[in-house]
Scaffold this active site. Structure first.
Site, PDB file in Angstrom:
ATOM      1  N   TYR A   1      -2.285  -1.398  10.368  1.00  0.00           N
ATOM      2  CA  TYR A   1      -2.215  -1.470   8.904  1.00  0.00           C
ATOM      3  C   TYR A   1      -0.875  -0.925   8.406  1.00  0.00           C
ATOM      4  O   TYR A   1      -0.210  -1.551   7.569  1.00  0.00           O
ATOM      5  CB  TYR A   1      -3.382  -0.672   8.321  1.00  0.00           C
ATOM      6  CG  TYR A   1      -3.611  -0.836   6.840  1.00  0.00           C
ATOM      7  CD1 TYR A   1      -4.378  -1.881   6.329  1.00  0.00           C
ATOM      8  CD2 TYR A   1      -3.070   0.081   5.928  1.00  0.00           C
ATOM      9  CE1 TYR A   1      -4.603  -2.007   4.967  1.00  0.00           C
ATOM     10  CE2 TYR A   1      -3.284  -0.043   4.573  1.00  0.00           C
ATOM     11  CZ  TYR A   1      -4.052  -1.087   4.094  1.00  0.00           C
ATOM     12  OH  TYR A   1      -4.279  -1.205   2.737  1.00  0.00           O
TER      13      TYR A   1
ATOM     14  N   SER B   1       0.873  -1.185   0.000  1.00  0.00           N
ATOM     15  CA  SER B   1       0.000   0.000   0.000  1.00  0.00           C
ATOM     16  C   SER B   1       0.902   1.225   0.000  1.00  0.00           C
ATOM     17  O   SER B   1       2.089   1.134   0.343  1.00  0.00           O
ATOM     18  CB  SER B   1      -0.842  -0.004   1.277  1.00  0.00           C
ATOM     19  OG  SER B   1      -1.503   1.231   1.468  1.00  0.00           O
TER      20      SER B   1
END
Ligand code: NAD
Length: 261
Positions: free
Chosen positions: A156, A143
């Site tokens: 995350y 990401s």
């Protein structure tokens, strides 16, 4: 380019980015092992649809990426029933948004297990077969949050930075075995994972989802545009091509200029 004769395992391919990647690889002729959660009938429709539309073999494994033994069994099943895992796309992921002091321990454990540890267990299971065959492509879906941080996403961001690091280690270890290992680092992609964040934010702020789409994009990206799952599929296909055979250990941004700023 043809991926005919190759087998691709794509985790979390019942939805969003994983589904886009599975379809893009199948469109090049790769046989597909799908994985992920969801309604059994809907998943069967997706599986049968991929097989029929692209004329490839497509199987589905319900393996839970938070369970190491199920990950190893899924890789073994793909090797037994489809003949190999030539292309491994480690994509399954979840999100939870809260400040550190409010972040539930169980959410931390789940995100680290599914977004980070699952990729270690998956690569551990798939690399021996790739080494034996002298060819492999591992694509880890990290990401923009594998490269930079945002508040309220501690698990995350930690997991995705870990994915980028783990990708580099795997790339170095397999560099002379015909294997490449790379991380794709998307910006905003409009999938159920992001739709939930948009809806939660709109509810909390008393705004609309459309307003929050504009806010999300302009807060993080230079480009006021979502990347599509199909476009990420296109990048994954490129990483399987000969042109990409010396790209390894690289975090590849596809993020509308998110980390350029
Ligand atoms: P999504 O919610 O649409 O899909 C997630 C997939 O993972 C689903 O198929 C789901 O069933 C599966 N999954 C979840 N938990 C699982 C488990 N325990 N075992 C097996 N499968 C499981 O989300 P998405 O946006 O397509 O996300 C896919 C990946 O892309 C994730 O790793 C995510 O972090 C990453 N990503 C997404 C964006 C974005 O903007 N959507 C941006 C950057 C990175």
């Amino acid at each position: 380019m043809s991926l005919k004769g190759k087998v691709a395992l794509v985790t979390g391919s019942t939805s969003g980015i994983g589904l886009g990647i599975a379809r893009a690889l199948a469109a090049q002729g790769a046989d597909i092992m799908m994985n992920g959660f969801g309604d059994a009938g809907a998943i069967e429709q997706l599986r049968a649809g991929i097989a029929a539309e692209f004329g490839v073999r497509a199987l589905y494994s319900p393996a839970d990426m938070s369970k190491p033994e199920q990950i190893a069994a899924m890789v073994a099943e793909a090797e037994a029933k489809l003949g190999a895992v030539d292309i491994q796309v480690n994509n399954a992921g979840i999100q939870y948004v809260a400040n550190i002091e409010d972040f539930p321990d169980a959410r931390w454990d789940a995100i680290i297990a599914i977004n980070l540890s699952a990729i270690f267990h998956g690569m551990k299971a798939a690399i021996p077969g790739m080494k034996k065959r002298g060819w492999g492509r591992i694509i880890n879906i990290a990401s923009a949050h594998g490269l930079v941080a945002s508040p309220q996403k501690v698990a995350y961001v930690a997991a995705k930075h870990g994915v980028v690091g783990m990708t580099k280690v795997a790339a170095i270890e397999t560099a002379n075995n015909g294997i490449t290992v790379n991380a794709i680092c998307p910006g905003w992609v409009l999938t159920p994972l992001v739709e939930k964040q948009l809806e939660d934010k709109a509810k909390a702020e008393g705004t609309t989802v459309d307003h929050e789409k504009h806010e999300f994009l302009t807060e993080k990206q230079a480009m006021e545009k979502f990347t599509t799952a199909d476009q990420i599929g296109g990048l994954a296909v490129f990483l399987c091509s000969d042109a990409a055979s010396t790209i390894t250990g690289a975090p590849l941004s596809i993020d509308g200029g998110w980390v350029a700023q």
